[in-house]
Design a protein around this motif. Structure first.
Motif, PDB file in Angstrom:
ATOM      1  N   GLY A   1      -3.350   0.786  -4.002  1.00  6.87           N
ATOM      2  CA  GLY A   1      -3.696  -0.329  -3.142  1.00  6.87           C
ATOM      3  C   GLY A   1      -2.894  -1.588  -3.435  1.00  6.87           C
ATOM      4  O   GLY A   1      -2.006  -1.605  -4.296  1.00  6.87           O
TER       5      GLY A   1
ATOM      6  N   LEU B   1       0.852  -1.178   0.000  1.00 11.79           N
ATOM      7  CA  LEU B   1       0.000   0.000   0.000  1.00 11.79           C
ATOM      8  C   LEU B   1       0.895   1.237   0.000  1.00 11.79           C
ATOM      9  O   LEU B   1       1.827   1.332   0.802  1.00 11.79           O
ATOM     10  CB  LEU B   1      -0.898   0.017   1.238  1.00 11.79           C
TER      11      LEU B   1
ATOM     12  N   TYR C   1     -11.630   0.751   0.151  1.00 11.22           N
ATOM     13  CA  TYR C   1     -11.485   1.913   1.033  1.00 11.22           C
ATOM     14  C   TYR C   1     -12.810   2.626   1.271  1.00 11.22           C
ATOM     15  O   TYR C   1     -12.893   3.507   2.129  1.00 11.22           O
ATOM     16  CB  TYR C   1     -10.430   2.872   0.471  1.00 11.22           C
TER      17      TYR C   1
END
Length: 262
Positions: A78, A64, A203
């Motif tokens: 990500g 990340l 997210y």
């Protein structure tokens, strides 16, 4: 976490004016494993690493990267993702450019900074995202890309020139080689469709892995709120109703969030 924050302050304070003028952004948050592939070869990304035009950011299944650019644009890369910084607003020779990235695969979050909105361009293998001042998550796969909007508006176009505008809170758009279309509001997705959305936009489900500055107020309402399939006031895409969508409180990205140091 306090040690990480202290290290970041030292790194920021130690950047020379000459280096700051040529770098496009800095990694403020990095989880293993992530790497940067650039003109100087490949190196492991760490907090404080500068990012330049031409650099490729790559993460593995647990990686990340959270990057803040000099115009305050924010980008999250990500796990299992890769992208290339193709151009930036101010190039090394002082000439003006665009904020252009090529998102090759994976999961991302993008929040625009202070530049004119027509200067942002995101390319994917199957089309482009034209940014109009906004905050959104997007997912790139070999045969299509999808986008979940939180604030502002975007235009999604496939390589054949078919486009769709996404401009409502919690709306989802998708483009592939044959079409570009609005899939609807997340409030209309149930069962397997909703599970798929939660996988594509992690997210919007949980921001626990993100630093405070990369969090978006109300983003988690899109995929965590209760589903009301036939409520005519719940928003676009609902079966049996096309009532007005409910905007996020406080303008979307400016509401209160709980900040993590950094």
């Amino acid at each position: 976490m306090l040690k990480l924050f202290a290290s970041l302050v030292v790194l920021l304070a130690g950047v020379s004016p000459a280096l700051a003028a040529t770098s496009t952004g800095m990694a403020l948050g990095v989880d293993p494993a992530a790497r940067l592939e650039g003109k100087q070869g490949t190196k492991t990304l760490v907090v404080g690493t500068d990012v330049f035009i031409g650099d490729r950011v790559v993460t593995d299944a647990k990686g990340l990267v959270q990057i803040r650019f000099s115009d305050k644009t924010k980008l999250v890369v990500g796990p299992g993702s890769s992208l290339v910084i193709e151009d930036y607003l101010l190039r090394d020779d002082g000439s003006g450019g665009k904020f252009a990235i090529n998102a090759l695969s994976g999961t991302f979050r993008f929040v625009t900074g202070g530049a004119p909105k027509d200067r942002y361009q995101i390319t994917t293998p199957t089309g482009t995202i034209g940014v109009r001042g906004t905050a959104f998550d997007f997912n790139v796969r070999p045969d299509h890309f999808s986008l979940l909007l939180f604030h502002g508006a975007v235009q999604m176009c496939n390589k054949a020139g078919k486009c769709v505008t996404v401009d409502d809170f919690c709306d989802v758009g998708m483009a592939d080689l044959s079409d570009a279309r609005l899939l609807g509001n997340t409030n209309s997705f149930v069962g397997a469709e909703r599970t798929s959305m939660r996988g594509m936009f992690p997210y919007a489900v949980s921001e626990s892995d993100l630093l405070g500055t990369f969090r978006i107020a109300q983003a988690r309402e899109c995929l965590n709120r209760a589903v009301v399939p036939n409520n005519p006031d719940a928003g676009g895409g609902n079966p049996g109703g096309d009532g007005p969508r409910q905007p996020p409180p406080n303008g979307g990205i400016n509401g209160p969030v709980t900040h993590v140091p950094g």
